[in-house]
Design a protein around this motif. Structure first.
Motif, PDB file in Angstrom:
ATOM      1  N   VAL A 178      18.295  18.022-122.052  1.00  0.00           N
ATOM      2  CA  VAL A 178      18.456  19.111-123.004  1.00  0.00           C
ATOM      3  C   VAL A 178      18.028  20.394-122.302  1.00  0.00           C
ATOM      4  O   VAL A 178      16.949  20.428-121.717  1.00  0.00           O
ATOM      5  N   PRO A 179      18.802  21.441-122.271  1.00  0.00           N
ATOM      6  CA  PRO A 179      20.082  21.657-122.924  1.00  0.00           C
ATOM      7  C   PRO A 179      21.300  21.442-122.034  1.00  0.00           C
ATOM      8  O   PRO A 179      22.412  21.752-122.429  1.00  0.00           O
ATOM      9  N   GLU A 180      21.113  20.891-120.837  1.00  0.00           N
ATOM     10  CA  GLU A 180      22.234  20.742-119.907  1.00  0.00           C
ATOM     11  C   GLU A 180      23.336  19.833-120.453  1.00  0.00           C
ATOM     12  O   GLU A 180      24.520  20.161-120.365  1.00  0.00           O
ATOM     13  N   ASP A 181      22.963  18.669-121.021  1.00  0.00           N
ATOM     14  CA  ASP A 181      23.953  17.712-121.515  1.00  0.00           C
ATOM     15  C   ASP A 181      24.252  17.892-123.006  1.00  0.00           C
ATOM     16  O   ASP A 181      25.367  17.621-123.446  1.00  0.00           O
ATOM     17  N   CYS A 182      23.267  18.291-123.752  1.00  0.00           N
ATOM     18  CA  CYS A 182      23.466  18.514-125.187  1.00  0.00           C
ATOM     19  C   CYS A 182      22.425  19.517-125.684  1.00  0.00           C
ATOM     20  O   CYS A 182      21.349  19.635-125.114  1.00  0.00           O
ATOM     21  N   SER A 183      22.796  20.221-126.725  1.00  0.00           N
ATOM     22  CA  SER A 183      21.898  21.204-127.329  1.00  0.00           C
ATOM     23  C   SER A 183      21.341  20.657-128.630  1.00  0.00           C
ATOM     24  O   SER A 183      21.987  19.860-129.304  1.00  0.00           O
ATOM     25  N   ILE A 184      20.153  21.100-128.987  1.00  0.00           N
ATOM     26  CA  ILE A 184      19.522  20.691-130.237  1.00  0.00           C
ATOM     27  C   ILE A 184      19.118  21.943-131.006  1.00  0.00           C
ATOM     28  O   ILE A 184      18.521  22.856-130.440  1.00  0.00           O
ATOM     29  N   VAL A 185      19.467  21.963-132.291  1.00  0.00           N
ATOM     30  CA  VAL A 185      19.064  23.055-133.171  1.00  0.00           C
ATOM     31  C   VAL A 185      18.389  22.434-134.385  1.00  0.00           C
ATOM     32  O   VAL A 185      18.936  21.543-135.021  1.00  0.00           O
ATOM     33  N   ASN A 238      12.086  26.143-138.729  1.00  0.00           N
ATOM     34  CA  ASN A 238      11.130  26.686-137.755  1.00  0.00           C
ATOM     35  C   ASN A 238       9.730  26.087-137.943  1.00  0.00           C
ATOM     36  O   ASN A 238       8.729  26.790-137.956  1.00  0.00           O
ATOM     37  N   ILE A 239       9.674  24.778-138.064  1.00  0.00           N
ATOM     38  CA  ILE A 239       8.376  24.116-138.216  1.00  0.00           C
ATOM     39  C   ILE A 239       7.591  24.200-136.910  1.00  0.00           C
ATOM     40  O   ILE A 239       8.158  24.402-135.834  1.00  0.00           O
ATOM     41  N   LEU A 240       6.295  24.055-137.004  1.00  0.00           N
ATOM     42  CA  LEU A 240       5.416  24.183-135.843  1.00  0.00           C
ATOM     43  C   LEU A 240       5.834  23.242-134.707  1.00  0.00           C
ATOM     44  O   LEU A 240       5.798  23.616-133.534  1.00  0.00           O
ATOM     45  N   TYR A 241       6.248  22.022-135.037  1.00  0.00           N
ATOM     46  CA  TYR A 241       6.650  21.029-134.038  1.00  0.00           C
ATOM     47  C   TYR A 241       7.723  21.584-133.092  1.00  0.00           C
ATOM     48  O   TYR A 241       7.719  21.282-131.902  1.00  0.00           O
ATOM     49  N   SER A 242       8.625  22.410-133.613  1.00  0.00           N
ATOM     50  CA  SER A 242       9.727  22.912-132.786  1.00  0.00           C
ATOM     51  C   SER A 242       9.231  23.777-131.628  1.00  0.00           C
ATOM     52  O   SER A 242       9.902  23.895-130.608  1.00  0.00           O
ATOM     53  N   LYS A 243       8.048  24.381-131.765  1.00  0.00           N
ATOM     54  CA  LYS A 243       7.474  25.202-130.694  1.00  0.00           C
ATOM     55  C   LYS A 243       6.648  24.374-129.709  1.00  0.00           C
ATOM     56  O   LYS A 243       6.462  24.755-128.571  1.00  0.00           O
ATOM     57  N   LEU A 244       6.129  23.233-130.180  1.00  0.00           N
ATOM     58  CA  LEU A 244       5.170  22.464-129.391  1.00  0.00           C
ATOM     59  C   LEU A 244       5.800  21.458-128.438  1.00  0.00           C
ATOM     60  O   LEU A 244       5.174  21.083-127.450  1.00  0.00           O
ATOM     61  N   VAL A 245       7.009  20.996-128.746  1.00  0.00           N
ATOM     62  CA  VAL A 245       7.644  19.990-127.892  1.00  0.00           C
ATOM     63  C   VAL A 245       8.249  20.657-126.660  1.00  0.00           C
ATOM     64  O   VAL A 245       8.421  21.868-126.610  1.00  0.00           O
ATOM     65  N   SER A 246       8.577  19.840-125.685  1.00  0.00           N
ATOM     66  CA  SER A 246       9.216  20.358-124.490  1.00  0.00           C
ATOM     67  C   SER A 246      10.513  19.592-124.237  1.00  0.00           C
ATOM     68  O   SER A 246      10.479  18.364-124.147  1.00  0.00           O
ATOM     69  N   PRO A 247      11.629  20.267-124.178  1.00  0.00           N
ATOM     70  CA  PRO A 247      11.789  21.706-124.325  1.00  0.00           C
ATOM     71  C   PRO A 247      11.622  22.135-125.790  1.00  0.00           C
ATOM     72  O   PRO A 247      11.892  21.361-126.705  1.00  0.00           O
ATOM     73  N   SER A 248      11.160  23.373-125.983  1.00  0.00           N
ATOM     74  CA  SER A 248      10.997  23.874-127.344  1.00  0.00           C
ATOM     75  C   SER A 248      12.369  23.955-128.017  1.00  0.00           C
ATOM     76  O   SER A 248      13.382  24.191-127.366  1.00  0.00           O
ATOM     77  N   ILE A 249      12.387  23.718-129.328  1.00  0.00           N
ATOM     78  CA  ILE A 249      13.648  23.554-130.047  1.00  0.00           C
ATOM     79  C   ILE A 249      14.089  24.862-130.698  1.00  0.00           C
ATOM     80  O   ILE A 249      13.339  25.492-131.445  1.00  0.00           O
ATOM     81  N   THR A 250      15.321  25.254-130.399  1.00  0.00           N
ATOM     82  CA  THR A 250      15.946  26.372-131.096  1.00  0.00           C
ATOM     83  C   THR A 250      16.029  25.996-132.574  1.00  0.00           C
ATOM     84  O   THR A 250      16.343  24.854-132.910  1.00  0.00           O
ATOM     85  N   THR A 251      15.743  26.944-133.450  1.00  0.00           N
ATOM     86  CA  THR A 251      15.690  26.596-134.868  1.00  0.00           C
ATOM     87  C   THR A 251      16.168  27.748-135.742  1.00  0.00           C
ATOM     88  O   THR A 251      16.150  28.906-135.332  1.00  0.00           O
ATOM     89  N   ARG A 285      15.297  29.071-128.450  1.00  0.00           N
ATOM     90  CA  ARG A 285      14.292  28.546-127.536  1.00  0.00           C
ATOM     91  C   ARG A 285      14.970  27.760-126.414  1.00  0.00           C
ATOM     92  O   ARG A 285      16.130  28.018-126.099  1.00  0.00           O
ATOM     93  N   GLU A 286      14.306  26.797-125.855  1.00  0.00           N
ATOM     94  CA  GLU A 286      14.783  26.118-124.650  1.00  0.00           C
ATOM     95  C   GLU A 286      15.814  25.014-124.897  1.00  0.00           C
ATOM     96  O   GLU A 286      16.415  24.529-123.947  1.00  0.00           O
ATOM     97  N   SER A 287      16.038  24.580-126.122  1.00  0.00           N
ATOM     98  CA  SER A 287      16.907  23.432-126.365  1.00  0.00           C
ATOM     99  C   SER A 287      18.389  23.793-126.468  1.00  0.00           C
ATOM    100  O   SER A 287      19.221  22.932-126.711  1.00  0.00           O
ATOM    101  N   THR A 288      18.713  25.065-126.271  1.00  0.00           N
ATOM    102  CA  THR A 288      20.120  25.495-126.269  1.00  0.00           C
ATOM    103  C   THR A 288      20.355  26.425-125.090  1.00  0.00           C
ATOM    104  O   THR A 288      19.431  27.076-124.601  1.00  0.00           O
ATOM    105  N   LYS A 289      21.596  26.457-124.645  1.00  0.00           N
ATOM    106  CA  LYS A 289      21.958  27.366-123.538  1.00  0.00           C
ATOM    107  C   LYS A 289      22.313  28.723-124.087  1.00  0.00           C
ATOM    108  O   LYS A 289      22.785  28.900-125.145  1.00  0.00           O
TER     109      LYS A 289
END
Length: 78
Positions: A11-18, A22-35, A74-78
């Protein structure tokens, strides 16, 4: 994210996650999740006001409302 990693996907090279809300978890994981962020307190207040008017048998002025949301990129999308 862990399951994608097990499958050999990046992520995000093969697939993107949205995510949504905007829950706290989305900022804490790696890669951080676009929301998508929405005004949760405002939505709750509007829902309460609508239900309260229905209980009092008052006429609703707005059946539909458009509420602005924002994209937190954030980092989960190009």
């Amino acid at each position: 994210l862990a399951q994608l990693h097990k499958l050999g996907r990046n992520v995000p090279e093969d697939c993107s996650i949205v995510g949504y809300d905007n829950i706290l978890y989305s900022k804490l994981v790696s890669p951080s999740i676009t929301t998508i962020e929405q005004p949760i307190k405002y939505l709750g207040a509007q829902a309460f006001n609508t239900i309260y008017k229905l209980i009092l048998d008052e006429k609703l002025s707005d059946i539909h409302q458009v509420i602005d949301v924002s994209l937190k990129k954030r980092e989960s999308t190009k």
